[in-house]
Write an enzyme that holds these catalytic residues in place. Structure first.
Site, PDB file in Angstrom:
ATOM      1  N   ASP A  88       0.801  -1.154   0.064  1.00  0.00           N
ATOM      2  CA  ASP A  88      -0.158  -0.066  -0.027  1.00  0.00           C
ATOM      3  C   ASP A  88       0.919   1.243   0.170  1.00  0.00           C
ATOM      4  O   ASP A  88       1.686   1.643   1.160  1.00  0.00           O
ATOM      5  CB  ASP A  88      -0.861  -0.005   1.204  1.00  0.00           C
ATOM      6  CG  ASP A  88      -1.985   0.932   1.223  1.00  0.00           C
ATOM      7  OD1 ASP A  88      -1.946   2.046   0.494  1.00  0.00           O
ATOM      8  OD2 ASP A  88      -2.950   1.016   2.085  1.00  0.00           O
ATOM      9  N   HIS A  89       0.787   2.103  -1.064  1.00  0.00           N
ATOM     10  CA  HIS A  89       1.567   3.117  -1.375  1.00  0.00           C
ATOM     11  C   HIS A  89       1.352   4.395  -0.477  1.00  0.00           C
ATOM     12  O   HIS A  89       1.993   5.325  -0.369  1.00  0.00           O
ATOM     13  CB  HIS A  89       1.938   3.739  -2.743  1.00  0.00           C
ATOM     14  CG  HIS A  89       3.195   4.233  -3.131  1.00  0.00           C
ATOM     15  ND1 HIS A  89       4.173   4.683  -2.255  1.00  0.00           N
ATOM     16  CD2 HIS A  89       3.702   4.393  -4.269  1.00  0.00           C
ATOM     17  CE1 HIS A  89       5.215   4.890  -2.817  1.00  0.00           C
ATOM     18  NE2 HIS A  89       4.945   4.941  -4.049  1.00  0.00           N
ATOM     19  N   ARG A  90       0.324   4.218   0.344  1.00  0.00           N
ATOM     20  CA  ARG A  90      -0.174   5.258   1.134  1.00  0.00           C
ATOM     21  C   ARG A  90       0.852   5.285   2.357  1.00  0.00           C
ATOM     22  O   ARG A  90       0.788   6.523   2.908  1.00  0.00           O
ATOM     23  CB  ARG A  90      -1.630   5.280   1.575  1.00  0.00           C
ATOM     24  CG  ARG A  90      -2.513   5.253   0.532  1.00  0.00           C
ATOM     25  CD  ARG A  90      -3.817   4.928   1.042  1.00  0.00           C
ATOM     26  NE  ARG A  90      -4.125   3.701   1.594  1.00  0.00           N
ATOM     27  CZ  ARG A  90      -5.381   3.266   2.182  1.00  0.00           C
ATOM     28  NH1 ARG A  90      -6.425   4.016   2.191  1.00  0.00           N
ATOM     29  NH2 ARG A  90      -5.370   2.102   2.383  1.00  0.00           N
TER      30      ARG A  90
END
Length: 450
Positions: free
Chosen positions: A421-423
């Site tokens: 998850d690149h968040r």
């Protein structure tokens, strides 16, 4: 007079709204005891056996196998006082079911194995009628049930595989001398039907288009309802893919030292009788590497606008089963040794293949591994399990030309793919974690430095 209670479909897992009835273990006229298993249902997460909280005599089954029912819907009626020793006289309308009007909501006893969670069953409103009331049903003890053949004993697992078939189908197969292990079910989810058994007994070819359930000869298409595990998996994957921005990074690793260590350990007394797979090494490496890159074991809480870091690893293991993809968890995997992880994986796999994974075993994971290599696949781009932030695809291990000290040699090589998850995980953090896992697999001695 008899005293009737209705048994509603209970919520066996958080958020459950409906379930499919798979198999009844009782029939009208059967006597049951407290906590006896009466039905097997398939929820959106797993197949679950439901016990009944009362003793008495079954008077009616309200749904047929294969039907989908909502939580709280009565599925069975039981006479808890078949000898009429405790029930009061019936009311003026003469209905035995109305002899004692219960409260609008009746608190169900917790199901065995599901803790103390309270499940409330709402009773459906009783329809008023002016028609002549039916005669009260006689006590079940006074009614001789129709003779029936005894239910066949549970089949012995063969190689961990248990054929998916309902008790009547199992009995038919036993009567006709058909081995269910040799059949491929034609119904949804690979369930074996009566027609499958009869075709096998007659020697007719199985799974011909005209005999497969749902097949339309006019269109030459087969339609299967979307439900159960398949429906839940689809919803979860869509939600994950379009909620968490996925990034996938890849790494090719020479795992010859790991395979050599595995061969040594398999011959040691400590690992005698234990199925030590390469996946156990990967599971251990993932837990160790998570301590150095804790972001992969965290989760993005959109509602509270927080990143939740977890001081434990509940390792999810993607498992393909006859009912679809499920992801059971190994609790506190970071506290287990390699031997304990190997045992946990073996038990988890056997339970999943037998369709006995409980809903409680598939929630609250922190990171997941998907063993695509067991199918001969080199790698993939896995979708993150909802509620987590990273998933590792473990590819097949193959003999590959590899440069070692300037020379080309044949080595044991695999590919890893990490989706995250690149968040909350940047490319650098994802790369660091993937490199750590790869280094531990390429040289297991590095584990001593952690």
């Amino acid at each position: 007079m008899p005293e009737y209670k209705q048994f509603p479909l209970a919520d066996t897992a958080e958020g459950l709204t409906e379930a499919d009835i798979l198999t009844w273990h009782v029939k009208p006229g059967d006597e049951v005891t407290v906590n006896q298993i009466v039905v097997e249902v398939e929820t959106a997460k797993a197949a679950v056996e439901l016990p009944i909280p009362w003793a008495g005599v079954v008077t009616e089954l309200h749904v047929e196998p294969g039907q989908t029912v909502e939580v709280g819907t009565p599925i069975l009626t039981i006479d808890v006082d078949p000898n009429g020793t405790a029930a009061p006289a019936p009311s003026a309308n003469g209905s035995a079911a109305a002899a004692e009007e219960p409260a609008e909501e009746e608190e169900m006893k917790p199901l065995v194995g599901y803790g103390s969670k309270k499940v409330v069953a709402k009773r459906r409103p009783r329809k008023e009628t002016t028609a002549e009331p039916p005669a009260a049903q006689p006590p079940a003890a006074a009614v001789a049930p129709a003779p029936s053949a005894p239910a066949p004993s549970a089949p012995e697992p063969r190689g961990g595989y248990v054929p998916l078939a309902k008790p009547p189908v199992r009995k038919l197969a036993k009567d006709l001398g058909v081995d269910l292990h040799s059949l491929t079910g034609s119904a949804d989810g690979g369930v074996i039907t009566r027609d499958d058994v009869r075709r096998a007994a007659s020697g007719a070819p199985a799974d011909t288009p005209s005999t497969v359930e749902g097949y339309d000869p006019a269109t030459r298409e087969r339609r299967v309802p979307i439900k159960g595990v398949r429906k839940k998996t689809a919803q979860a994957m869509v939600a994950s893919k379009f909620t968490a921005p996925h990034v996938t990074e890849f790494l090719t690793v020479d795992v010859t030292p790991m395979m050599e260590l595995r061969a040594k350990l398999k011959n040691s007394p400590e690992f005698a009788g234990v199925k030590l797979t390469p996946l156990a090494f990967a599971a251990k490496a993932m837990c160790l590497a998570a301590k150095r890159t804790p972001d992969v074991n965290a989760v993005w809480d959109e509602e509270n606008q927080e990143i939740v870091y977890k001081d434990y690893v509940h390792l999810g293991v993607a498992a393909a089963t006859p009912r679809g993809l499920i992801v059971p968890k190994i609790r506190d995997a970071d506290g287990l040794s390699l031997l304990e992880l190997a045992r946990a994986l073996e038990e988890l796999t056997a339970t999943a293949r037998a369709g006995k994974t409980t809903p409680g075993d598939m929630i609250n994971g922190t990171i997941t591994i998907s063993n695509v290599g067991v199918l001969g696949v080199d790698t993939g781009t896995p979708i993150i399990t909802p509620g987590e932030s990273a998933i590792l695809a473990f590819g097949s291990i193959k003999d590959t030309p590899w440069v070692v000290d300037g020379e080309i040699k044949v080595r044991k090589v695999l590919q890893l793919a990490l989706s995250f998850d690149h968040r909350l995980i940047d490319g650098q953090q994802g790369a660091e974690y993937l490199a750590d896992v790869g280094a531990l697999l390429a040289d297991p001695a590095i584990a001593f430095t952690y």
